[in-house]
Design a protein around this motif. Structure first.
Motif, PDB file in Angstrom:
ATOM      1  N   ALA A   1       1.063  -1.145  -0.045  1.00  0.00           N
ATOM      2  CA  ALA A   1      -0.091  -0.148   0.082  1.00  0.00           C
ATOM      3  C   ALA A   1       0.852   1.185  -0.166  1.00  0.00           C
ATOM      4  O   ALA A   1       2.014   1.301   0.408  1.00  0.00           O
ATOM      5  CB  ALA A   1      -1.054  -0.019   1.178  1.00  0.00           C
ATOM      6  N   VAL A   2       0.400   2.180  -0.588  1.00  0.00           N
ATOM      7  CA  VAL A   2       1.152   3.483  -0.622  1.00  0.00           C
ATOM      8  C   VAL A   2       1.238   4.086   1.003  1.00  0.00           C
ATOM      9  O   VAL A   2       0.408   4.212   1.836  1.00  0.00           O
ATOM     10  CB  VAL A   2       0.160   4.767  -1.340  1.00  0.00           C
ATOM     11  CG1 VAL A   2       1.037   6.180  -1.195  1.00  0.00           C
ATOM     12  CG2 VAL A   2       0.151   4.329  -2.964  1.00  0.00           C
ATOM     13  N   GLY A   3       2.585   4.477   1.292  1.00  0.00           N
ATOM     14  CA  GLY A   3       2.891   4.676   2.499  1.00  0.00           C
ATOM     15  C   GLY A   3       3.418   3.745   3.589  1.00  0.00           C
ATOM     16  O   GLY A   3       3.918   4.012   4.450  1.00  0.00           O
ATOM     17  N   SER A   4       3.290   2.624   2.913  1.00  0.00           N
ATOM     18  CA  SER A   4       3.680   1.405   3.965  1.00  0.00           C
ATOM     19  C   SER A   4       5.045   1.116   3.444  1.00  0.00           C
ATOM     20  O   SER A   4       5.747   1.645   2.353  1.00  0.00           O
ATOM     21  CB  SER A   4       2.769   0.226   3.679  1.00  0.00           C
ATOM     22  OG  SER A   4       2.677  -0.364   2.307  1.00  0.00           O
ATOM     23  N   SER A   5       5.595   0.206   4.226  1.00  0.00           N
ATOM     24  CA  SER A   5       7.006  -0.510   3.927  1.00  0.00           C
ATOM     25  C   SER A   5       6.823  -1.943   3.097  1.00  0.00           C
ATOM     26  O   SER A   5       5.925  -2.493   3.630  1.00  0.00           O
ATOM     27  CB  SER A   5       7.992  -0.548   5.144  1.00  0.00           C
ATOM     28  OG  SER A   5       7.234  -1.232   6.154  1.00  0.00           O
ATOM     29  N   VAL A   6       7.654  -2.278   2.365  1.00  0.00           N
ATOM     30  CA  VAL A   6       7.651  -3.709   1.751  1.00  0.00           C
ATOM     31  C   VAL A   6       9.045  -4.271   1.433  1.00  0.00           C
ATOM     32  O   VAL A   6      10.024  -3.538   1.456  1.00  0.00           O
ATOM     33  CB  VAL A   6       7.049  -3.380   0.556  1.00  0.00           C
ATOM     34  CG1 VAL A   6       7.667  -2.653  -0.538  1.00  0.00           C
ATOM     35  CG2 VAL A   6       6.563  -4.843  -0.247  1.00  0.00           C
ATOM     36  N   SER A   7       9.025  -5.359   1.638  1.00  0.00           N
ATOM     37  CA  SER A   7      10.480  -6.167   1.448  1.00  0.00           C
ATOM     38  C   SER A   7      10.405  -6.697   0.256  1.00  0.00           C
ATOM     39  O   SER A   7       9.356  -7.603  -0.333  1.00  0.00           O
ATOM     40  CB  SER A   7      10.495  -7.416   2.265  1.00  0.00           C
ATOM     41  OG  SER A   7      11.880  -7.897   2.081  1.00  0.00           O
ATOM     42  N   LEU A   8      11.265  -6.866  -0.873  1.00  0.00           N
ATOM     43  CA  LEU A   8      11.358  -7.557  -1.849  1.00  0.00           C
ATOM     44  C   LEU A   8      12.488  -8.578  -1.620  1.00  0.00           C
ATOM     45  O   LEU A   8      13.756  -8.305  -1.610  1.00  0.00           O
ATOM     46  CB  LEU A   8      11.862  -6.301  -3.116  1.00  0.00           C
ATOM     47  CG  LEU A   8      11.212  -5.409  -3.375  1.00  0.00           C
ATOM     48  CD1 LEU A   8      11.976  -4.392  -4.552  1.00  0.00           C
ATOM     49  CD2 LEU A   8       9.770  -5.616  -4.065  1.00  0.00           C
TER      50      LEU A   8
END
Length: 476
Positions: free
Chosen positions: A219-226
């Motif tokens: 989601a926009v504004g969240s953090s994410v791991s690739l």
């Protein structure tokens, strides 16, 4: 069977007057127990018998196992014996030879000779089936070949391959990938049955994600791991991240908040996802193969960015769940977030449909707050995105409760009152100045009187000093 072997066996059979010669073919998987049948079907009674098991090696017979009528048993002393005749009572009609942990070199022709009430000779052709890879451990992107070895014999066979239980037609892998890892089974079919031998193929490279079809949702504004994790024991020399463009040869810039790790886990993390970060990302690493050659392995993954928008204008409020790529989305679910004591959260499902929009007829204190759009795929939940619906946004749409309308009217009334008082005071000051300018002669007289009064006050101390004068001394 060549000519020399045939002549030898035939001569051996003729030695025993009235003997019977039978030939069998036995298939067995590599590493399993091979049973070479030698059964006297004509003998129903127990008779003292001598049993000789020998093997034809380079046109010469070598003893494998034998037992005399007296019960004396002979075995080879060089190697650990793997062949025996497990008959509880010597002399019964079953003289089959059992070979444990069958190896490729065990394949060939065996001869069973039984001398009892009658003489019996049987020829057994043992064919060992073994599946293997060359090489068995390979770095993805390189070549390997599946081999199904069958000991030579007299009968033709049909070979098929299965991968993880599913039949396949290929057995030569020119460019290995992670999907090729697993159990490969060689199935050998012959007249009367089939034998299977299984081997494992180990592929070194990037284990997570296993293929280029991985999709990550955020989601926009969240953090994410690739994710980009190499297999155990494989440490890349160099790791790099890039963002290929679909419209040009020049790569796109990476997000400013992207941080990449080093080592077996070369995963990258985006601290805050922004609109425009969606698209393809590539993780590349240089590793060494088993032969010392360098090979580049890489994995592509897609980042899908989700956000919620609200309709503008008057009327009911409409929330829409937007995804940069919704090809894998099958349905949407809207949930209401409610807060309880100690900041506990509960989610209440309001709508679940294939539509990505939610229509709110009236936004009041109950309708305002947090809304969650949850999107699903064939494998289950793909992700969530949260939207905060404020009451002020509802005021702009004209959807106000009576209490909110009253508060707004009172606030506006107080503001107008303050503005009116300020303007009224400014008007009074303006009128006062204007009235003074209507009588200029009076203004001059007042100004002169004030000036003369000020001069008198300044000259008063000087006059007092002149009247007193200097004090004269007094003699005593």
């Amino acid at each position: 069977m060549n000519k020399k072997q045939f002549v030898m066996i035939l001569g051996l059979v003729l030695v025993f007057e009235g003997a019977r010669c039978q030939e069998h073919e036995v298939f067995v998987a590599y590493g399993s127990v091979a049973v070479l049948p030698c059964i006297d079907e004509t003998s129903e009674l127990s008779h003292p018998s001598s049993v000789y098991w020998s093997r034809l090696v380079e046109n010469a017979l070598k003893t494998v196992w034998r037992r005399e009528k007296s019960g004396l048993e002979f075995r080879p002393v060089r190697d650990q014996p793997r062949a025996n005749c497990p008959v509880p009572n010597f002399g019964k009609s079953d003289y089959s030879l059992h070979i444990t942990e069958t190896a490729l070199e065990d394949g060939g022709k065996y001869i069973c000779e039984v001398e009892g009430r009658i003489r019996m000779v049987k020829l057994i052709n043992l064919r060992v089936v073994r599946a293997s890879f060359s090489p068995a451990v390979v770095v993805e992107g390189l070549r390997t070949e599946a081999v199904c070895h069958v000991s030579p014999g007299t009968k033709s066979v049909k070979i098929n391959w299965k991968q993880n239980g599913a039949k396949i037609s290929r057995f030569s892998l020119s460019k290995v990938s992670q999907k090729d890892e697993g159990d490969w089974t060689c199935q050998v079919s012959y007249t009367g049955g089939a034998v299977e031998s299984t081997t494992s193929l180990q592929v070194k490279g990037i284990s997570t994600p296993p293929s280029d079809s991985s999709v990550v949702y955020a989601a926009v504004g969240s953090s994410v791991s690739l994710p980009c994790i190499f297999t155990d024991g494989l440490v890349p020399h160099t790791v790099s991240w890039s963002r290929p463009s679909t419209t040009s040869y020049s790569p796109l810039p990476l997000p400013a908040s992207l941080n990449a790790s080093a080592g077996p886990s070369a995963s990258a993390a985006i601290q805050r996802v922004e609109e425009g970060d969606e698209g393809m990302y590539t993780c590349s690493g240089t590793v060494k193969g088993l032969n010392g050659e360098s090979n580049k392995v890489q994995r592509r993954m897609e980042l899908v960015v989700a956000r919620v928008s609200r309709s503008s204008g008057s009327g009911p409020v409409t929330l829409t769940c937007h995804l940069s790529n919704s090809d894998q989305v099958t349905s949407y679910e809207w949930l209401r977030v409610n807060y309880g004591p100690n900041d506990t959260q509960t989610l209440t499902s309001v709508q679940k449909t294939v539509q990505k929009t939610l229509r709110i007829q009236k936004v009041d204190e109950e309708g305002a707050g947090e809304w969650v759009c949850r999107y699903y795929g064939k494998q289950g939940v793909l992700g969530n995105v949260t939207y905060e619906l404020h009451l002020m946004g509802a005021l702009k749409s004209g959807n106000l409760s009576s209490g909110n309308k009253t508060a707004m009217v009172m606030g506006l009334g107080f503001l107008f009152l303050v503005i009116f008082l300020v303007l009224f005071q400014m008007y009074r000051n303006y009128r006062r100045k204007k009235m003074i300018h209507l009588y200029p002669a009076m203004e001059t007289i007042v100004h002169q009187a004030a000036t003369e009064r000020e001069q008198r006050e300044r000259s008063r101390p000087k006059m007092a000093e002149a009247c007193v004068g200097d004090p004269k001394p007094v003699s005593v």
